[in-house]
Design an enzyme around this catalytic site. Structure first.
Site, mmCIF file in Angstrom:
data_model
loop_
_atom_site.group_PDB
_atom_site.id
_atom_site.type_symbol
_atom_site.label_atom_id
_atom_site.label_comp_id
_atom_site.label_asym_id
_atom_site.label_seq_id
_atom_site.Cartn_x
_atom_site.Cartn_y
_atom_site.Cartn_z
ATOM 1 N N HIS A 21 0.838 -1.205 0.000
ATOM 2 C CA HIS A 21 0.000 0.000 0.000
ATOM 3 C C HIS A 21 0.874 1.257 0.000
ATOM 4 C CE1 HIS A 21 -3.630 2.364 1.066
ATOM 5 N NE2 HIS A 21 -2.737 3.139 1.675
ATOM 6 N N GLU A 22 1.817 1.300 0.927
ATOM 7 C CA GLU A 22 2.678 2.488 1.022
ATOM 8 C C GLU A 22 3.580 2.624 -0.197
ATOM 9 O OE1 GLU A 22 2.232 4.792 3.172
ATOM 10 O OE2 GLU A 22 0.708 3.619 4.241
ATOM 11 N N HIS A 25 1.804 4.619 -2.871
ATOM 12 C CA HIS A 25 1.938 6.068 -2.692
ATOM 13 C C HIS A 25 3.340 6.539 -3.101
ATOM 14 C CE1 HIS A 25 -1.885 6.309 -0.739
ATOM 15 N NE2 HIS A 25 -1.527 5.651 0.345
#
Length: 353
Positions: A21-22, A25
């Site tokens: 997920h990170e 980003h």
């Protein structure tokens, strides 16, 4: 494998879900030219750190979390590479990239799991039982594919029986027939006891398709759509009060569920298959939940970004991002409080059951 080993595997998997997920980003921020100050896997004290050209890379003690800290994320900055100085479309791309990566991870896992399949059941009617009353000119035909039942999309063959069993005996059907959508409004259908059978049935047999690269990807995609529907139904249950916060699970509960899933399987192979299938569901779950328009979540940030964009377009003045930061900070406090409550509830449930 023992329960402890399955639990360790669950912790590692949860860390991967957060890391992916990170990374979403991080990768999109880099592609958009935003300066990333730190990319961290885990929370709490740092176990390892390495300073890159402009980004500090960290591995921290607590595996349940992580972050991608961008310059000017919640405050004004004169640096042209700051997050708040980017066009709105870039900021939205960066914010949704984490959820997109979680969904993509879930899809890839299901594709890998399905790659060993020989074939898949379809929602196409291959044949009918003798004297089935639903096979008629103004009803169902051989080769019809169930597309929708009462407005709900059919993704998997099992959806047909589930949706029919949940109904009141009269349905609005959309079938795919010869490549065209055919609507059957108010079509009555119920289980019937056919000759030679010991239980009631609807009276049609479903088709089967061989596993090919295309059918594997298609069925994996439909499975992830089904996961999304389960998440939606869960949220509806929570909103209508049919389930409570006590029924929710956090990282501790999820790891425990993975350990129980592995322990309940007959073989290690089955255990790993079931655990990774559960992982795919959790990945899709995280993607959807993270896009909810709530403060501190990426969906909340996107929502407030769109609101500020409308206000700035009307007033011609740029809003100070610190006010948005205050909203997200308050949301984060509430979110962390909820997570702590759920964590202790999970721990209590593990040691008292």
């Amino acid at each position: 494998m023992t329960t402890a080993l399955y639990a360790i595997l669950g912790i590692l998997i949860f860390g991967v879900l957060i890391g992916v997920h990170e990374f979403g980003h991080f990768a999109v921020a880099k592609l958009c030219g935003v300066k990333v100050l730190e990319f961290s896997l885990g929370m709490g004290p740092a176990l390892w750190q390495k300073q890159g050209k402009e980004t500090l890379y960290s591995l921290r003690l607590i595996p349940f979390g992580g972050y991608c800290a961008m310059m000017g994320e919640d405050e004004e900055s004169d640096d042209p590479r700051a997050f708040t100085n980017q066009p709105h479309w870039k900021r939205i791309l960066i914010l949704v990239a984490g959820a997109a990566m979680n969904f993509l991870l879930g899809l890839v896992i299901v594709i890998i799991l399905y790659s060993g399949a020989y074939g898949f059941r379809t929602s196409v009617i291959e044949d009918f039982m003798p004297a089935c009353p639903y096979e008629r000119a103004d009803g169902l035909h051989k080769g019809d594919e169930f597309y929708k039942i009462d407005g709900r999309r059919i993704y998997m063959q099992m959806d047909v029986g589930d949706f029919l069993d949940q109904g009141n005996g009269v349905y609005d059907l959309v079938m795919i027939r010869d490549g065209q959508k055919v609507e059957l409004k108010g079509f009555p259908m119920e289980r019937i006891l056919y000759e030679g059978q010991t239980q009631k049935m609807y009276g049609f047999y479903f088709g089967y398709e061989d596993a090919t690269p295309a059918s594997v990807v298609k069925n994996a995609w439909y499975t992830c759509m089904e996961f999304g529907r389960w998440v939606k139904l869960g949220l509806e249950e929570l909103i209508h009060g049919r389930v409570s916060v006590n029924d929710m699970s956090g990282p501790v509960g999820i790891v425990d569920l993975m350990a129980e899933t592995g322990e309940a399987a007959e073989t290690t192979g089955d255990a790993l298959y079931n655990i990774f299938y559960l992982t795919a569901f959790i990945a899709v779950n995280l993607a959807i939940m993270n896009l909810l328009p709530l403060p501190a979540l990426d969906g909340g940030r996107v929502f407030l970004l769109l609101v500020t964009w409308v206000i700035e377009s009307v007033t011609g003045k740029k809003l100070n991002p610190k006010y948005e930061g205050y909203i997200h900070a308050a949301g984060m406090v509430l979110l962390l409080s909820l997570m702590v409550f759920i964590m202790f509830h999970d721990i209590w449930r593990i040691f008292t059951t």
